[in-house]
Write a protein that holds these residues in place. Structure first.
Motif, PDB file in Angstrom:
ATOM      1  N   LEU A  27      26.764 -36.108 -79.909  1.00  8.60           N
ATOM      2  CA  LEU A  27      25.506 -35.385 -79.691  1.00  8.60           C
ATOM      3  C   LEU A  27      25.526 -34.589 -78.391  1.00  8.60           C
ATOM      4  CD1 LEU A  27      22.842 -38.047 -80.814  1.00  8.60           C
ATOM      5  CD2 LEU A  27      23.580 -36.008 -82.054  1.00  8.60           C
ATOM      6  N   VAL A  28      26.160 -35.131 -77.341  1.00  7.49           N
ATOM      7  CA  VAL A  28      26.158 -34.441 -76.047  1.00  7.49           C
ATOM      8  C   VAL A  28      27.365 -33.508 -75.883  1.00  7.49           C
ATOM      9  CG1 VAL A  28      24.842 -36.287 -74.954  1.00  7.49           C
ATOM     10  CG2 VAL A  28      27.346 -36.335 -74.810  1.00  7.49           C
ATOM     11  N   GLY A  29      28.183 -33.416 -76.931  1.00  8.65           N
ATOM     12  CA  GLY A  29      29.289 -32.454 -76.893  1.00  8.65           C
ATOM     13  C   GLY A  29      30.575 -32.969 -76.280  1.00  8.65           C
ATOM     14  N   GLU A  30      30.639 -34.273 -75.950  1.00  8.08           N
ATOM     15  CA  GLU A  30      31.882 -34.832 -75.404  1.00  8.08           C
ATOM     16  C   GLU A  30      32.955 -34.961 -76.475  1.00  8.08           C
ATOM     17  OE1 GLU A  30      31.503 -38.466 -73.147  1.00  8.08           O
ATOM     18  OE2 GLU A  30      29.632 -37.770 -72.233  1.00  8.08           O
ATOM     19  N   ASP A  31      32.518 -35.138 -77.704  1.00  3.65           N
ATOM     20  CA  ASP A  31      33.462 -35.254 -78.820  1.00  3.65           C
ATOM     21  C   ASP A  31      33.356 -34.002 -79.674  1.00  3.65           C
ATOM     22  OD1 ASP A  31      34.925 -35.814 -81.057  1.00  3.65           O
ATOM     23  OD2 ASP A  31      33.744 -37.544 -81.698  1.00  3.65           O
ATOM     24  N   GLN A  32      34.387 -33.166 -79.592  1.00  5.10           N
ATOM     25  CA  GLN A  32      34.388 -31.945 -80.393  1.00  5.10           C
ATOM     26  C   GLN A  32      35.587 -31.907 -81.345  1.00  5.10           C
ATOM     27  OE1 GLN A  32      33.904 -28.507 -77.848  1.00  5.10           O
ATOM     28  NE2 GLN A  32      31.832 -29.102 -77.301  1.00  5.10           N
ATOM     29  N   VAL A  33      36.052 -33.089 -81.710  1.00  2.88           N
ATOM     30  CA  VAL A  33      37.219 -33.188 -82.597  1.00  2.88           C
ATOM     31  C   VAL A  33      36.869 -32.644 -83.981  1.00  2.88           C
ATOM     32  CG1 VAL A  33      38.795 -34.816 -83.737  1.00  2.88           C
ATOM     33  CG2 VAL A  33      38.099 -35.205 -81.371  1.00  2.88           C
ATOM     34  N   ASP A  34      37.802 -31.910 -84.574  1.00  2.00           N
ATOM     35  CA  ASP A  34      37.662 -31.459 -85.962  1.00  2.00           C
ATOM     36  C   ASP A  34      38.208 -32.582 -86.843  1.00  2.00           C
ATOM     37  OD1 ASP A  34      37.922 -30.398 -88.483  1.00  2.00           O
ATOM     38  OD2 ASP A  34      38.631 -28.438 -87.806  1.00  2.00           O
TER      39      ASP A  34
END
Length: 364
Positions: free
Chosen positions: A89-96
């Motif tokens: 939610l906070v953008g720390e995880d942007q893995v595809d």
């Protein structure tokens, strides 16, 4: 990917519908047909350590039960947790994750069939682009839907799921049907769904044993103190009884039950005595009042654990009841039970035919 490897995703519309049990029972049948199967759970929920590695609990149990080699163990991509969701939610995880899924699942030879166990419902995993449908689309999987039977209204959940899943839905398993209702459900629900183009591959009767809970699990859930027979926490509890009535009523009530956990006050000695002489697997005493020595001695003789809880009766009953509703499969006796149920009530040959698989037994 080997051209012979196909993917079958076992999904459900709600949690605790019986996916793991279905995977296990189905896998046994497929192995008996000589098929080379692999198994995995893309989204994990419970991790534990095994041989120095972190492994998803259900995956570890099922692969052990099926004697699957490591080469047939499909990796869990990550564990769905509050922390994982927060990072997303906070953008720390942007893995595809769809890309990760494709790389880890499609670029390896898995044998004849890969069984993937889906998340709790059709939506779970959406935040990571790994909902049931997204996984199915990424690996080109067929979907087998497990639905827990509540009443004939369960038909609506199946029809709704069919609209969402579309042609990927190759069949449904209706699970937990009360045995007395099985004939009626077979003559109403099954033909209706088949007429809607929804194949009914299994209709499994409800099983008290499959819903049963180890006494040791109740100790953990209730944070209970074990007053005697801590060596018998492996006993399986199939039903719950509350000892709140007079002793004559209690005796009649207890005699109708099987493999009970009896919840009663620590001061209700006559109820405790009656419970010990019937089909009781453990006594759960509320109010933190210790039972008299003759009750403890009798329980020792009969090998029945007595638990003491620092809770009121209502809260105790709610916790035990919830434990029944969220029971897991990790007992050898349950593995045997689900194997028998699936053999009797699931059409594995129809599934094999739909998937276009060739059993080794037929090939010979």
């Amino acid at each position: 990917m080997s051209k012979s490897a196909k993917f079958l995703l076992i999904g459900s519309t709600e949690a605790y519908s019986g996916k793991s049990a279905t995977v296990l029972g189905l896998s046994y049948q497929l192995q008996q047909q000589g098929l080379d199967i692999a198994y995995g759970k893309p989204l994990g929920s419970f991790l534990s350590e095994s041989e120095g590695n972190l492994v998803e609990d259900d995956v570890h149990f099922i692969t052990k039960s099926l004697n699957l080699p490591n080469s047939r163990l499909v990796p869990t991509l990550f564990v769905l947790s509050e922390l994982a969701i927060q990072k997303r939610l906070v953008g720390e995880d942007q893995v595809d994750y769809q890309d990760t899924l494709a790389k880890q699942y499609l670029q390896k030879t898995w044998g004849d069939l890969v069984l993937l166990e889906g998340a709790a419902n059709l939506e779970e995993g959406s935040l990571f682009d790994l909902s049931l449908l997204q996984i199915a689309d990424t690996v080109d999987a067929s979907v087998l839907l497990v639905v827990r039977y509540e009443s004939l209204l369960s038909t609506e959940a199946i029809i709704s799921a069919k609209r969402r899943i579309g042609d990927r839905l190759i069949g449904v398993v209706v699970n937990g049907i009360p045995p007395v209702q099985l004939p009626a459900v077979n003559t109403t629900l099954r033909p209706f769904l088949e007429a809607q183009g929804i194949r009914v591959l299994g209709m499994l009767p409800e099983s008290d044993l499959l819903r049963s809970v180890r006494v040791g699990e109740l100790v953990k859930q209730l944070n209970a103190e074990v007053l005697c027979r801590s060596d018998r926490l492996d006993l399986m509890v199939e039903s719950l009884a509350i000892g709140a009535m007079n002793v004559n009523s209690a005796v009649k009530y207890f005699r109708k039950r099987h493999n009970m956990a009896v919840v009663t006050g620590g001061d209700r000695v006559e109820i405790q005595q009656a419970a010990l002489e019937t089909s009781t697997q453990c006594l759960i005493l509320t109010g933190q009042l210790p039972p008299p020595d003759f009750i403890l001695n009798r329980a020792e003789e009969l090998e029945i654990p007595i638990l003491s809880v620092d809770l009121d009766t209502l809260t105790t009953v709610e916790i035990v009841d919830k434990a029944f509703g969220q029971v897991r499969l990790h007992e050898p006796i349950k593995v045997h039970c689900i194997s028998q149920l699936m053999t009797e009530h699931f059409d594995v040959n129809r599934l094999i035919s739909i998937l276009g698989l060739t059993p080794a037994t037929a090939a010979k």
